[in-house]
Design a protein around this motif. Structure first.
Motif, PDB file in Angstrom:
ATOM      1  N   SER A  22      69.957  45.301 -50.220  1.00 50.09           N
ATOM      2  CA  SER A  22      68.929  44.266 -50.134  1.00 50.09           C
ATOM      3  C   SER A  22      67.903  44.574 -49.054  1.00 50.09           C
ATOM      4  CB  SER A  22      69.570  42.909 -49.837  1.00 50.09           C
ATOM      5  OG  SER A  22      70.399  42.506 -50.901  1.00 50.09           O
ATOM      6  N   GLY A  23      66.642  44.304 -49.373  1.00 51.43           N
ATOM      7  CA  GLY A  23      65.595  44.412 -48.378  1.00 51.43           C
ATOM      8  C   GLY A  23      65.440  43.114 -47.608  1.00 51.43           C
ATOM      9  N   VAL A  24      64.386  43.038 -46.814  1.00 46.48           N
ATOM     10  CA  VAL A  24      64.143  41.900 -45.924  1.00 46.48           C
ATOM     11  C   VAL A  24      62.996  41.060 -46.480  1.00 46.48           C
ATOM     12  CG1 VAL A  24      63.536  41.197 -43.580  1.00 46.48           C
ATOM     13  CG2 VAL A  24      64.916  43.268 -43.953  1.00 46.48           C
ATOM     14  N   PRO A  25      63.214  39.772 -46.714  1.00 45.70           N
ATOM     15  CA  PRO A  25      62.130  38.910 -47.198  1.00 45.70           C
ATOM     16  C   PRO A  25      61.060  38.701 -46.125  1.00 45.70           C
ATOM     17  CG  PRO A  25      64.073  37.601 -46.715  1.00 45.70           C
ATOM     18  CD  PRO A  25      64.487  39.037 -46.589  1.00 45.70           C
ATOM     19  N   ASP A  26      59.878  38.328 -46.573  1.00 47.62           N
ATOM     20  CA  ASP A  26      58.753  38.171 -45.645  1.00 47.62           C
ATOM     21  C   ASP A  26      59.067  37.191 -44.524  1.00 47.62           C
ATOM     22  OD1 ASP A  26      57.317  39.953 -47.163  1.00 47.62           O
ATOM     23  OD2 ASP A  26      56.161  38.415 -48.238  1.00 47.62           O
ATOM     24  N   ALA A  27      59.813  36.132 -44.833  1.00 51.95           N
ATOM     25  CA  ALA A  27      60.096  35.108 -43.828  1.00 51.95           C
ATOM     26  C   ALA A  27      60.918  35.637 -42.662  1.00 51.95           C
ATOM     27  CB  ALA A  27      60.819  33.927 -44.474  1.00 51.95           C
ATOM     28  N   LEU A  28      61.658  36.736 -42.900  1.00 51.03           N
ATOM     29  CA  LEU A  28      62.518  37.299 -41.854  1.00 51.03           C
ATOM     30  C   LEU A  28      61.994  38.624 -41.330  1.00 51.03           C
ATOM     31  CD1 LEU A  28      66.031  36.526 -43.401  1.00 51.03           C
ATOM     32  CD2 LEU A  28      64.583  35.078 -41.965  1.00 51.03           C
ATOM     33  N   TRP A  29      60.784  38.985 -41.741  1.00 55.03           N
ATOM     34  CA  TRP A  29      60.238  40.285 -41.337  1.00 55.03           C
ATOM     35  C   TRP A  29      60.035  40.380 -39.824  1.00 55.03           C
ATOM     36  CZ3 TRP A  29      60.588  44.490 -43.975  1.00 55.03           C
ATOM     37  CH2 TRP A  29      59.875  45.621 -43.589  1.00 55.03           C
ATOM     38  N   GLY A  30      59.802  39.241 -39.175  1.00 53.43           N
ATOM     39  CA  GLY A  30      59.653  39.241 -37.720  1.00 53.43           C
ATOM     40  C   GLY A  30      60.909  39.736 -37.031  1.00 53.43           C
ATOM     41  N   ARG A  31      62.080  39.371 -37.556  1.00 58.09           N
ATOM     42  CA  ARG A  31      63.347  39.855 -36.982  1.00 58.09           C
ATOM     43  C   ARG A  31      63.482  41.355 -37.190  1.00 58.09           C
ATOM     44  NH1 ARG A  31      67.076  38.693 -33.111  1.00 58.09           N
ATOM     45  NH2 ARG A  31      69.143  39.516 -33.637  1.00 58.09           N
ATOM     46  N   GLN A 135      78.241  45.707 -37.357  1.00 56.13           N
ATOM     47  CA  GLN A 135      76.894  45.565 -36.806  1.00 56.13           C
ATOM     48  C   GLN A 135      75.891  46.301 -37.707  1.00 56.13           C
ATOM     49  OE1 GLN A 135      76.937  46.703 -32.592  1.00 56.13           O
ATOM     50  NE2 GLN A 135      78.972  45.811 -32.347  1.00 56.13           N
ATOM     51  N   ASN A 136      74.654  45.911 -37.620  1.00 59.26           N
ATOM     52  CA  ASN A 136      73.608  46.542 -38.401  1.00 59.26           C
ATOM     53  C   ASN A 136      72.286  46.381 -37.666  1.00 59.26           C
ATOM     54  OD1 ASN A 136      72.676  43.863 -39.053  1.00 59.26           O
ATOM     55  ND2 ASN A 136      74.202  43.761 -40.663  1.00 59.26           N
ATOM     56  N   LEU A 137      71.198  46.725 -38.298  1.00 58.81           N
ATOM     57  CA  LEU A 137      69.908  46.676 -37.606  1.00 58.81           C
ATOM     58  C   LEU A 137      69.573  45.273 -37.120  1.00 58.81           C
ATOM     59  CD1 LEU A 137      67.264  48.202 -36.811  1.00 58.81           C
ATOM     60  CD2 LEU A 137      66.302  47.258 -38.925  1.00 58.81           C
ATOM     61  N   MET A 138      69.767  44.266 -37.961  1.00 55.78           N
ATOM     62  CA  MET A 138      69.387  42.907 -37.570  1.00 55.78           C
ATOM     63  C   MET A 138      70.273  42.364 -36.444  1.00 55.78           C
ATOM     64  SD  MET A 138      66.755  42.278 -39.567  1.00 55.78           S
ATOM     65  CE  MET A 138      66.331  40.831 -40.549  1.00 55.78           C
ATOM     66  N   ASP A 139      71.463  42.962 -36.261  1.00 52.30           N
ATOM     67  CA  ASP A 139      72.328  42.585 -35.137  1.00 52.30           C
ATOM     68  C   ASP A 139      71.951  43.323 -33.857  1.00 52.30           C
ATOM     69  OD1 ASP A 139      74.212  40.955 -36.673  1.00 52.30           O
ATOM     70  OD2 ASP A 139      74.828  42.852 -37.577  1.00 52.30           O
ATOM     71  N   THR A 140      71.166  44.377 -33.963  1.00 59.53           N
ATOM     72  CA  THR A 140      70.908  45.277 -32.845  1.00 59.53           C
ATOM     73  C   THR A 140      70.356  44.581 -31.604  1.00 59.53           C
ATOM     74  OG1 THR A 140      70.652  47.191 -34.303  1.00 59.53           O
ATOM     75  CG2 THR A 140      69.567  47.310 -32.149  1.00 59.53           C
ATOM     76  N   PRO A 141      69.476  43.569 -31.715  1.00 59.46           N
ATOM     77  CA  PRO A 141      68.954  42.945 -30.494  1.00 59.46           C
ATOM     78  C   PRO A 141      69.970  42.134 -29.704  1.00 59.46           C
ATOM     79  CG  PRO A 141      67.429  42.615 -32.338  1.00 59.46           C
ATOM     80  CD  PRO A 141      68.717  43.134 -32.914  1.00 59.46           C
ATOM     81  N   TYR A 142      71.090  41.766 -30.305  1.00 58.21           N
ATOM     82  CA  TYR A 142      72.044  40.911 -29.603  1.00 58.21           C
ATOM     83  C   TYR A 142      72.713  41.631 -28.433  1.00 58.21           C
ATOM     84  CZ  TYR A 142      72.080  37.350 -33.334  1.00 58.21           C
ATOM     85  OH  TYR A 142      71.747  36.362 -34.225  1.00 58.21           O
ATOM     86  N   TRP A 176      74.740  31.545 -39.391  1.00 53.78           N
ATOM     87  CA  TRP A 176      73.934  32.592 -38.764  1.00 53.78           C
ATOM     88  C   TRP A 176      72.720  31.987 -38.043  1.00 53.78           C
ATOM     89  CZ3 TRP A 176      76.198  37.206 -38.791  1.00 53.78           C
ATOM     90  CH2 TRP A 176      77.089  37.528 -39.815  1.00 53.78           C
ATOM     91  N   ASP A 177      72.201  32.719 -37.081  1.00 57.12           N
ATOM     92  CA  ASP A 177      70.960  32.296 -36.440  1.00 57.12           C
ATOM     93  C   ASP A 177      69.826  32.266 -37.462  1.00 57.12           C
ATOM     94  OD1 ASP A 177      71.469  31.809 -33.633  1.00 57.12           O
ATOM     95  OD2 ASP A 177      71.912  33.941 -33.444  1.00 57.12           O
ATOM     96  N   ASP A 178      68.880  31.368 -37.233  1.00 60.33           N
ATOM     97  CA  ASP A 178      67.705  31.245 -38.098  1.00 60.33           C
ATOM     98  C   ASP A 178      66.661  32.257 -37.630  1.00 60.33           C
ATOM     99  OD1 ASP A 178      65.478  30.562 -39.538  1.00 60.33           O
ATOM    100  OD2 ASP A 178      65.545  28.426 -39.068  1.00 60.33           O
ATOM    101  N   TYR A 179      66.659  33.433 -38.263  1.00 51.24           N
ATOM    102  CA  TYR A 179      65.735  34.486 -37.842  1.00 51.24           C
ATOM    103  C   TYR A 179      64.281  34.138 -38.136  1.00 51.24           C
ATOM    104  CZ  TYR A 179      69.780  37.614 -37.257  1.00 51.24           C
ATOM    105  OH  TYR A 179      70.963  38.193 -36.846  1.00 51.24           O
ATOM    106  N   ALA A 180      64.034  33.260 -39.079  1.00 56.86           N
ATOM    107  CA  ALA A 180      62.657  32.849 -39.354  1.00 56.86           C
ATOM    108  C   ALA A 180      62.109  32.036 -38.187  1.00 56.86           C
ATOM    109  CB  ALA A 180      62.591  32.044 -40.643  1.00 56.86           C
ATOM    110  N   ALA A 181      62.927  31.150 -37.652  1.00 56.09           N
ATOM    111  CA  ALA A 181      62.496  30.313 -36.530  1.00 56.09           C
ATOM    112  C   ALA A 181      62.638  31.020 -35.190  1.00 56.09           C
ATOM    113  CB  ALA A 181      63.309  29.012 -36.516  1.00 56.09           C
ATOM    114  N   THR A 186      68.550  36.913 -28.888  1.00 55.11           N
ATOM    115  CA  THR A 186      69.378  38.013 -28.394  1.00 55.11           C
ATOM    116  C   THR A 186      70.747  37.558 -27.898  1.00 55.11           C
ATOM    117  OG1 THR A 186      68.424  37.816 -26.167  1.00 55.11           O
ATOM    118  CG2 THR A 186      67.372  39.370 -27.688  1.00 55.11           C
ATOM    119  N   SER A 187      70.972  36.261 -27.858  1.00 55.21           N
ATOM    120  CA  SER A 187      72.239  35.723 -27.348  1.00 55.21           C
ATOM    121  C   SER A 187      73.043  35.119 -28.487  1.00 55.21           C
ATOM    122  CB  SER A 187      71.966  34.665 -26.275  1.00 55.21           C
ATOM    123  OG  SER A 187      73.175  34.109 -25.792  1.00 55.21           O
ATOM    124  N   MET A 188      74.287  35.576 -28.644  1.00 56.77           N
ATOM    125  CA  MET A 188      75.173  35.020 -29.660  1.00 56.77           C
ATOM    126  C   MET A 188      75.725  33.676 -29.201  1.00 56.77           C
ATOM    127  SD  MET A 188      77.483  38.284 -30.824  1.00 56.77           S
ATOM    128  CE  MET A 188      76.732  39.882 -31.191  1.00 56.77           C
TER     129      MET A 188
END
Length: 345
Positions: A22-31, A135-142, A176-181, A186-188
């Motif tokens: 799966s790719g990343v939807p536009d709403a989560l592209w900021g993450r 872990q994966n790319l979207m987890d990397t900032p944590y 999960w954290d709301d990556y759109a908002a 970076t904090s779990m």
């Protein structure tokens, strides 16, 4: 045959980012952009592939996804490949991957979990090249909690090194954290308390230590592959792990009835024949009719007579251990000790 470990990942190295599922939807592209920036801030040269958006449930046609992944795996300048996350149907590109070519090339660290295990676990089983589950790319900032190592640090280990992690005794109890908002979170939020539990019948309160070469993956995806040419765990044990394996199971979302059925199928296909012990992830998946996820595992695997340790940080509940598939792995579950130590030999 020895397990092959990629060279240690160092600042200045190139990291490839592609979405085989799966790719990343536009709403989560900021993450997505923030996660890439975090890797660049660590000093890495990040190569972002063309297939990371989400036109549908996958990032593009299977031929294109396989070609982009293969190009990164065979590029000697790319030292690691990490997808944004998993997805649903990565199984569709397995027969397009040239794993013989991967085996003949310089090993690359491949990282991820969930549907990513649909291709990284076959890669390890087929080629004997170590990969990193968890872990994966979207987890990397944590920032990871005490006891857990970041995947970048694990990928920085060299052949012969020892890597130890332990349960932090805390986990996420909500969603999960709301990556759109909050794309830069970076904090779990680890408000849950609790650690591993032994669940094999009659041994629930007994301390245990067991070892073997680690094989890990998501039950919801690997159950369709177990026993076939892409998941020949018997061949892997014969060629790379004659001393046996430690199997780590990630239970993502299936109901307990479905997990029970899937694990029975994996058992019947020989997935646990070489197991010296089994790790089962903590999960929030449904438990209808009072049939718990623990009970589902015991129903299918309790007859094996091997240790089964549940509620391990190897699934879809934060935090997630970064575990090296193929590494010699020792698990200690004894009182206040809940430790997994891996030797990259």
């Amino acid at each position: 045959m020895p397990i092959r470990y990629p060279v240690p990942l160092r600042p200045g190295d190139r990291i490839g980012v592609t979405s085989p599922s799966s790719g990343v939807p536009d709403a989560l592209w900021g993450r997505f952009e923030y996660a890439v920036r975090c890797l660049r801030d660590r000093g890495f040269d990040v190569v972002v592939g063309e297939l990371n958006h989400a036109p549908s449930h996958v990032s593009g046609p299977r031929e294109a996804r396989a070609a982009e992944l293969m190009a990164m795996l065979l590029d000697p300048t790319i030292r690691a490949v990490v997808p944004p996350w998993g997805g649903e149907t990565c199984i569709d590109l397995l027969d397009l991957l040239d794993l013989d070519a991967v085996a003949a090339s310089e090993p690359t660290w491949c990282v991820g979990f969930s549907d990513t295990s649909t291709w990284i676990t076959p890669l390890t089983l087929t080629t004997g090249i170590a990969t990193i589950h968890g872990q994966n790319l979207m987890d990397t900032p944590y920032a990871v909690p005490d006891g857990i190592l970041h995947w970048v640090d694990v990928a920085g280990a060299a052949a012969g090194d020892e890597v130890a992690q332990h349960s932090p005794g805390r986990h996420r109890s909500g969603g999960w954290d709301d990556y759109a908002a909050r794309p830069t979170v970076t904090s779990m939020t680890l408000e849950g308390r609790g650690t591993w539990s032994r669940i094999d019948p009659g041994q629930e309160d007994e301390p245990i230590t067991f070892s073997g070469r680690l094989v890990a993956g998501c039950v919801e995806t690997l159950s369709f592959l177990a026993g076939g040419r892409f998941a020949d765990i018997a061949g892997f044990a014969r060629d790379h792990a004659p001393e046996g394996v430690v199997v780590a199971l990630d239970i993502a979302e299936w109901r307990s009835h479905d997990i029970c059925r899937a694990l029975h199928a994996m058992r019947l296909r020989g997935w646990f024949d070489a197991a010296n012990g089994i790790l089962v992830s903590r999960t929030k998946a449904a438990e209808p009719d009072g049939f718990t996820q623990h009970a589902a595992v015991v129903d299918a695997l309790g007859m094996l007579g091997v240790p089964i340790v549940a509620d391990v940080e190897c699934g879809h509940v934060q935090p997630m251990l970064a575990l090296v598939q193929g590494a010699w792995t020792t698990v200690v579950h004894d009182g206040d000790e809940h430790i997994v130590t891996q030797r990259l030999d």
